[in-house]
Scaffold this motif. Sequence first.
Motif, PDB file in Angstrom:
ATOM      1  N   MET A 196       0.863  -1.330   0.124  1.00  0.00           N
ATOM      2  CA  MET A 196       0.080   0.056  -0.035  1.00  0.00           C
ATOM      3  C   MET A 196       1.006   1.243  -0.001  1.00  0.00           C
ATOM      4  SD  MET A 196      -3.108  -1.141   2.692  1.00  0.00           S
ATOM      5  CE  MET A 196      -3.935   0.607   2.490  1.00  0.00           C
ATOM      6  N   GLN A 197       1.622   1.558  -1.164  1.00  0.00           N
ATOM      7  CA  GLN A 197       2.260   2.374  -1.076  1.00  0.00           C
ATOM      8  C   GLN A 197       2.366   3.286  -2.593  1.00  0.00           C
ATOM      9  OE1 GLN A 197       6.529   1.753  -0.614  1.00  0.00           O
ATOM     10  NE2 GLN A 197       6.450  -0.054  -2.195  1.00  0.00           N
ATOM     11  N   ILE A 198       2.374   4.599  -2.558  1.00  0.00           N
ATOM     12  CA  ILE A 198       2.221   5.575  -3.643  1.00  0.00           C
ATOM     13  C   ILE A 198       3.900   5.763  -4.082  1.00  0.00           C
ATOM     14  CG2 ILE A 198       1.807   7.623  -4.749  1.00  0.00           C
ATOM     15  CD1 ILE A 198      -0.238   8.029  -2.650  1.00  0.00           C
ATOM     16  N   ALA A 199       4.790   5.306  -3.155  1.00  0.00           N
ATOM     17  CA  ALA A 199       6.271   5.688  -3.623  1.00  0.00           C
ATOM     18  C   ALA A 199       6.906   4.636  -4.739  1.00  0.00           C
ATOM     19  CB  ALA A 199       7.042   5.272  -2.440  1.00  0.00           C
ATOM     20  N   ASN A 200       6.055   3.424  -5.003  1.00  0.00           N
ATOM     21  CA  ASN A 200       6.704   2.683  -5.982  1.00  0.00           C
ATOM     22  C   ASN A 200       6.607   3.425  -7.435  1.00  0.00           C
ATOM     23  OD1 ASN A 200       4.015   2.101  -6.230  1.00  0.00           O
ATOM     24  ND2 ASN A 200       4.228  -0.015  -6.053  1.00  0.00           N
ATOM     25  N   ILE A 201       5.684   4.241  -7.453  1.00  0.00           N
ATOM     26  CA  ILE A 201       5.517   4.772  -8.863  1.00  0.00           C
ATOM     27  C   ILE A 201       6.875   5.890  -9.079  1.00  0.00           C
ATOM     28  CG2 ILE A 201       4.041   6.665 -10.173  1.00  0.00           C
ATOM     29  CD1 ILE A 201       1.599   5.663  -8.326  1.00  0.00           C
TER      30      ILE A 201
ATOM     31  N   SER B 249     -12.136  10.343  -0.361  1.00  0.00           N
ATOM     32  CA  SER B 249     -11.553  11.393   0.293  1.00  0.00           C
ATOM     33  C   SER B 249     -12.956  12.493   0.289  1.00  0.00           C
ATOM     34  CB  SER B 249     -10.398  11.995  -0.218  1.00  0.00           C
ATOM     35  OG  SER B 249     -11.005  12.541  -1.650  1.00  0.00           O
ATOM     36  N   LEU B 250     -13.730  12.506  -0.673  1.00  0.00           N
ATOM     37  CA  LEU B 250     -14.867  13.110  -0.437  1.00  0.00           C
ATOM     38  C   LEU B 250     -15.875  12.641   0.697  1.00  0.00           C
ATOM     39  CD1 LEU B 250     -15.368  14.115  -4.185  1.00  0.00           C
ATOM     40  CD2 LEU B 250     -14.661  15.417  -2.423  1.00  0.00           C
TER      41      LEU B 250
ATOM     42  N   PRO C 252      -7.235   4.442  -9.815  1.00  0.00           N
ATOM     43  CA  PRO C 252      -6.830   4.901  -8.561  1.00  0.00           C
ATOM     44  C   PRO C 252      -7.150   6.094  -8.042  1.00  0.00           C
ATOM     45  CG  PRO C 252      -5.168   3.450  -9.522  1.00  0.00           C
ATOM     46  CD  PRO C 252      -6.266   4.088 -10.606  1.00  0.00           C
ATOM     47  N   PHE C 253      -6.999   7.162  -8.770  1.00  0.00           N
ATOM     48  CA  PHE C 253      -7.107   8.678  -8.438  1.00  0.00           C
ATOM     49  C   PHE C 253      -8.466   8.695  -8.282  1.00  0.00           C
ATOM     50  CE2 PHE C 253      -2.757   8.726 -10.704  1.00  0.00           C
ATOM     51  CZ  PHE C 253      -2.152   9.517  -9.722  1.00  0.00           C
TER      52      PHE C 253
ATOM     53  N   ILE D 184      -5.778   8.255   0.220  1.00  0.00           N
ATOM     54  CA  ILE D 184      -4.717   7.200   0.151  1.00  0.00           C
ATOM     55  C   ILE D 184      -5.326   5.821   0.104  1.00  0.00           C
ATOM     56  CG2 ILE D 184      -2.791   6.079   1.444  1.00  0.00           C
ATOM     57  CD1 ILE D 184      -1.936   8.834   2.474  1.00  0.00           C
ATOM     58  N   ILE D 185      -6.456   5.739   1.011  1.00  0.00           N
ATOM     59  CA  ILE D 185      -6.988   4.364   1.031  1.00  0.00           C
ATOM     60  C   ILE D 185      -7.747   3.965  -0.179  1.00  0.00           C
ATOM     61  CG2 ILE D 185      -8.755   3.072   2.392  1.00  0.00           C
ATOM     62  CD1 ILE D 185      -8.164   4.324   4.675  1.00  0.00           C
ATOM     63  N   GLY D 186      -8.586   5.046  -0.632  1.00  0.00           N
ATOM     64  CA  GLY D 186      -9.033   4.740  -1.931  1.00  0.00           C
ATOM     65  C   GLY D 186      -8.210   4.453  -3.201  1.00  0.00           C
ATOM     66  N   TYR D 187      -6.825   5.298  -3.073  1.00  0.00           N
ATOM     67  CA  TYR D 187      -5.971   5.267  -4.203  1.00  0.00           C
ATOM     68  C   TYR D 187      -5.576   3.550  -4.143  1.00  0.00           C
ATOM     69  CZ  TYR D 187      -1.600   5.805  -7.007  1.00  0.00           C
ATOM     70  OH  TYR D 187      -0.731   5.726  -7.781  1.00  0.00           O
ATOM     71  N   ASN D 188      -5.282   3.084  -2.688  1.00  0.00           N
ATOM     72  CA  ASN D 188      -4.625   1.926  -2.859  1.00  0.00           C
ATOM     73  C   ASN D 188      -5.753   0.930  -3.310  1.00  0.00           C
ATOM     74  OD1 ASN D 188      -1.813   1.769  -1.998  1.00  0.00           O
ATOM     75  ND2 ASN D 188      -2.742   3.372  -0.703  1.00  0.00           N
ATOM     76  N   LEU D 189      -7.107   1.146  -2.924  1.00  0.00           N
ATOM     77  CA  LEU D 189      -8.281   0.287  -3.382  1.00  0.00           C
ATOM     78  C   LEU D 189      -8.421   0.170  -4.826  1.00  0.00           C
ATOM     79  CD1 LEU D 189     -10.897   1.071  -0.409  1.00  0.00           C
ATOM     80  CD2 LEU D 189      -9.499  -1.003  -0.665  1.00  0.00           C
ATOM     81  N   GLY D 190      -8.162   1.330  -5.188  1.00  0.00           N
ATOM     82  CA  GLY D 190      -8.139   1.349  -6.930  1.00  0.00           C
ATOM     83  C   GLY D 190      -7.228   0.541  -7.532  1.00  0.00           C
ATOM     84  N   LEU D 191      -5.833   0.653  -6.860  1.00  0.00           N
ATOM     85  CA  LEU D 191      -4.898  -0.067  -7.378  1.00  0.00           C
ATOM     86  C   LEU D 191      -5.309  -1.637  -7.385  1.00  0.00           C
ATOM     87  CD1 LEU D 191      -1.661   1.543  -6.003  1.00  0.00           C
ATOM     88  CD2 LEU D 191      -2.555   1.401  -8.263  1.00  0.00           C
TER      89      LEU D 191
END
Length: 183
Positions: free
Chosen positions: A1-6, A72-73, A64-65, A39-46
């Motif tokens: 669950m990380q955005i950093a790997n991008i 987030s909303l 993911p975005f 962050i949670i939604g982004y990772n769920l989208g992945l």
Amino acid sequence: MQIANIFVPGAIISIILGLLVCFFGYKIKKIAFFIVGFIIGYNLGLKVPSEWYAGNDIITMILPFLTGLLLSLVALTAEKICVSLIVGVFVFFAAINFQGGAFTPQTIIIAAIAAAIAGCIAGFLVKPASIIATAIIGAYYVGINTVGLGIPYITYTPFFYIITCVLAVLGMLYQFKKNKGLE
């Protein structure tokens, strides 16, 4: 669950946002809920299987975005529900990871029970749950993205746990002290 790997700037942004959430989560709770929800939604989208949308590259990049923005909303609308959901989702994935990271029926049931209990408790104790959740989640993202940067001599296991535990405790102590008497 990380955005950093991008990309590395993504890791740096995640670390900065993680520190903000860890130390100022309750004070900036609307922004913190928005960030954590994203962050949670982004990772769920992945995690959405590409078969659901025929592996379309544009959807793979945008999904993911969009799920991050949607969650987030939702996080901004209702504080009590948001705290319960954020705590529940985080506990669910933490319980899965604690059991080895495999999504088997047994691990999912155990994780769901733990998430439901934690979410219910968080709904009753909104302020302390908000402080504890934002400190732990912020510290978690700082830890996972710091070790994900690939800095020489920083191995995953010991440094991730050291960074996460130390920051979570410091974040909780700081937030409880700075938010004493606030509602």
